[in-house]
Design a protein around this motif. Sequence first.
Motif: not given
Length: 350
Positions: A74-91
């Motif tokens: 499958q295809n995977w994305q972590r978009t700016e929208r998702l980053i802004g929505h969840d606010g997670m800051d992990h490695y």
Amino acid sequence: MLGEAEGRSYLPYAHFTVADAAPGERFSLWRESISAVFEVEAEKAVRKAPEFDASLAAFLHGAQMLATTRAARQNWQRTERLIGHDGMDHYMIQLYEGGDMLYSHRGADKTVRAGDLIIFDNAQPMASRTTDIITLTLIVPRADLAPLLKAPDDQHLRRIGMDEPLAVLLRNHLLTLRDLSPRMRRCEAVSLNPSSLALVAACLNAGETEEQTRGGVQVARAIAVRRFISANLLNPQLDPNFVMRSLGISRSRLYALFENDGGVAAYIRDQKLRLIKLRLADPSYDRFSIQQLVFGAGFANSASFSRMFRQQFGMSASEFRQEGRNYKIAAATGEHAGRRWENWIKYLSE
């Protein structure tokens, strides 16, 4: 396999799988669960295949999470929208046990193969496509790992080959950690967390290029300023001028450090929003109204705060507080136990 139900001293465990779902519902169930971190899509033939399979098994090691994922291509994305929505800051330090990942980074096409490690910085966007895969992922909060790295903001989508000596040590550590997790007690897991962080940092720092090391000096300055801002988030005087006066830094240098964040004022605002978001999710702050949290964080206008919160996270503050409460109720009652990992990763750094 031991978990919370069989002894409170053992590690919390969650196992999500689509194997028991009707074939036509499997991909949508998988997409809904994995959306806690990624947006995924697949070809119609893969989505509709009766044999489509995906699962995620996770152990919660205190402030770290270890997860094994199996998924069809499958295809995977972590978009700016998702980053802004969840606010997670992990490695996320991910070991590929099977399958390949193809992605582009800094203008070059790259491939991760079985035995390789790949690093994700969840505060940065990504896109990839994979074959059928098996991965083992260690998720750690940025605040725990970043201080140990020479270049904490320059690790995203970094591939570490299977033959690098420290990569071999880290790979073996992750595999051993997974093997021991079913019978590991919580106190034992927490005591191992610093060792895991140290080994990850040693592996990443050993491969730094000269260019990255030079860039690390600039990053170190930015980290010092960010730590100061974090320590003063509830100080009503906190603004760019206060930072400059307190740290003796020029306006031009301060603004250069936060150019990629939209400026230092925008960074301070976003950190205040994230602080309120964390408190909305924390039951110990339930006795405070949203307005009290807003004014306590230095926002003078609740209407403007509401607009900014919705724009940043995709929902109102009251909706987020209720969503967080629903997650915690589900986790406490055992409802959707296989999907507890979604809640864990959201609030990993709390």
